[in-house]
Design a protein around this motif. Structure first.
Motif, PDB file in Angstrom:
ATOM      1  N   LEU A 276      42.027  37.737  39.278  1.00  0.00           N
ATOM      2  CA  LEU A 276      41.292  38.910  39.090  1.00  0.00           C
ATOM      3  C   LEU A 276      39.738  38.725  39.844  1.00  0.00           C
ATOM      4  O   LEU A 276      39.309  39.439  40.680  1.00  0.00           O
ATOM      5  CB  LEU A 276      41.132  39.591  38.167  1.00  0.00           C
ATOM      6  N   GLN A 277      39.414  37.411  39.620  1.00  0.00           N
ATOM      7  CA  GLN A 277      37.967  37.142  40.142  1.00  0.00           C
ATOM      8  C   GLN A 277      38.144  37.196  41.651  1.00  0.00           C
ATOM      9  O   GLN A 277      37.156  37.541  42.501  1.00  0.00           O
ATOM     10  CB  GLN A 277      37.648  35.747  39.507  1.00  0.00           C
ATOM     11  N   GLN A 278      39.114  36.438  42.291  1.00  0.00           N
ATOM     12  CA  GLN A 278      39.453  36.421  43.478  1.00  0.00           C
ATOM     13  C   GLN A 278      39.498  37.720  44.261  1.00  0.00           C
ATOM     14  O   GLN A 278      38.937  38.289  45.319  1.00  0.00           O
ATOM     15  CB  GLN A 278      40.616  35.680  43.961  1.00  0.00           C
ATOM     16  N   LEU A 279      40.328  38.516  43.695  1.00  0.00           N
ATOM     17  CA  LEU A 279      40.560  40.044  44.106  1.00  0.00           C
ATOM     18  C   LEU A 279      39.229  40.833  44.230  1.00  0.00           C
ATOM     19  O   LEU A 279      38.771  41.438  45.031  1.00  0.00           O
ATOM     20  CB  LEU A 279      41.232  41.018  43.224  1.00  0.00           C
ATOM     21  N   LEU A 280      38.304  40.702  43.058  1.00  0.00           N
ATOM     22  CA  LEU A 280      36.946  41.572  43.029  1.00  0.00           C
ATOM     23  C   LEU A 280      35.897  40.891  43.979  1.00  0.00           C
ATOM     24  O   LEU A 280      34.826  41.484  43.888  1.00  0.00           O
ATOM     25  CB  LEU A 280      36.456  41.549  41.478  1.00  0.00           C
ATOM     26  N   THR A 281      36.008  39.740  44.426  1.00  0.00           N
ATOM     27  CA  THR A 281      35.143  39.243  45.260  1.00  0.00           C
ATOM     28  C   THR A 281      35.511  39.122  46.457  1.00  0.00           C
ATOM     29  O   THR A 281      34.765  38.541  47.495  1.00  0.00           O
ATOM     30  CB  THR A 281      34.510  37.808  44.797  1.00  0.00           C
ATOM     31  N   TYR A 282      36.538  39.794  47.059  1.00  0.00           N
ATOM     32  CA  TYR A 282      37.246  39.770  48.430  1.00  0.00           C
ATOM     33  C   TYR A 282      36.246  40.825  49.307  1.00  0.00           C
ATOM     34  O   TYR A 282      36.152  41.918  48.575  1.00  0.00           O
ATOM     35  CB  TYR A 282      38.756  40.261  48.473  1.00  0.00           C
ATOM     36  N   LEU A 283      35.668  40.228  50.310  1.00  0.00           N
ATOM     37  CA  LEU A 283      34.961  40.981  51.131  1.00  0.00           C
ATOM     38  C   LEU A 283      35.732  41.955  52.371  1.00  0.00           C
ATOM     39  O   LEU A 283      36.416  41.365  52.985  1.00  0.00           O
ATOM     40  CB  LEU A 283      33.845  40.303  51.742  1.00  0.00           C
TER      41      LEU A 283
END
Length: 335
Positions: A276-283
């Motif tokens: 989720l952290q990676q998903l929410l910080t994907y630009l």
């Protein structure tokens, strides 16, 4: 002494000597949510704040996820004296650990290479970064508390994007389909070697009775899929992907927001939480960034399209539905 959780009721006598808060946000998913952030601030200034008596010392401890979190707001309006603000960064300006007895420089550098840059600066360097240009905003996604619908499940499936470089993650979200929604109930997200991920995935497939599993066959994915298929009851298939990651993630982002439902009860630091952290910080439209989590969800969309799940009515072809044709293909592969 009295202790309470964020959002809880604080009753009884007030704090006359000392009031301490410690990490009022569970993690980045809470901190990046405007609604959760606002509720946390309101609780801190009302339920908690109303108990602070005159002359009471206040200490706020926490990861600086964003500029307008509780600590940021208090700092901006001058609630803290500058000489009383203590910031401990994992790495110094010379790129050395702030304390080798706490954690080594080698460890911090390894972590820095593995996680998204905004998370590194916020969680380890205490430099809040309001992430602009994020493709997936917390409040635009659908969430559930871990309790699945009581309705009859339509399908239980998963996909796996196998790690192809040293710092990449194997990302395998598992979804249960209810109508048009896909509840992501489990997520294997790890950078462990194949001797760890192979038995791990087999265990998840068996434990959750997954019906269908699709692997991306690029970079050894087909061999990995064949190894998994030998020991599980799940129908395992694989497919080679040639399209550009950034383009397909951007194209499929609307489907992910409208049809995927994510758990908001996962433990901080778990594999699901890291995904989720990676998903929410994907630009959006930025190359060379960590994309394993969003790419695997894009893969889920393409798999469900192929299965005909995203069409209300399956087209009939040669007296057979698309779903029946695909089932036959899957069985033939397993045989």
């Amino acid at each position: 002494y009295f202790g309470g959780g964020t959002g809880g009721t604080i009753i009884g006598i007030g704090a006359s000597m000392l009031d301490i808060s410690d990490d009022l946000y569970r993690g980045i998913t809470d901190a990046l949510s405007e609604s959760v952030n606002q509720k946390t601030i309101e609780w801190s200034e009302s339920a908690r704040g109303s108990r602070v008596e005159r002359g009471c010392c206040q200490i706020d401890v926490g990861t600086r996820w964003r500029t307008n979190d509780i600590i940021g707001i208090n700092e901006a309006r001058g609630d803290y004296k500058k000489e009383n603000i203590i910031k401990v960064s994992a790495l110094t300006k010379k790129n050395k650990s702030f304390c080798e007895d706490v954690q080594s420089t080698e460890h911090y550098l390894d972590v820095k290479n593995k996680i998204a840059e905004p998370i590194w600066f916020a969680e380890y360097q205490q430099e809040p970064v309001d992430i602009k240009g994020r493709l997936f905003d917390y409040d635009d996604l659908k969430w559930y508390d871990g309790k699945l619908p009581i309705d009859s499940m339509d399908s239980n499936l998963g996909v796996c994007d196998v790690a192809d470089e040293g710092h990449d993650y194997l990302s395998a979200p598992f979804a249960k389909k209810y109508g048009d929604l896909y509840y992501i109930y489990d997520w294997v997200f790890t950078d462990q070697p194949v001797e760890v991920t192979s038995p791990l995935l087999k265990g998840v497939l068996d434990e959750n009775n997954v019906n269908l599993m699709r692997f991306e066959s690029n970079n050894g994915g087909r061999i990995f899929a064949l190894e998994i298929a030998k020991d599980v009851e799940t129908n395992v298939t694989w497919q080679f992907t040639t399209s550009k990651k950034e383009t397909r993630i951007f194209t499929d982002s609307a489907w992910i927001k409208n049809h995927c439902v994510f758990r908001n009860d996962v433990k901080a630091g778990s594999q699901y939480d890291r995904a989720l952290q990676q998903l929410l910080t994907y630009l959006a439209r930025v190359e060379k960034q960590k994309d394993d989590a969003p790419d695997s969800l894009s893969m889920l969309r393409r798999f469900t399209d192929e299965l005909g799940f995203n069409n209300r009515k399956l087209e009939e072809k040669n007296g057979r539905s698309n779903w029946e044709s695909i089932e036959i293909g899957i069985n033939q592969i397993n045989i």
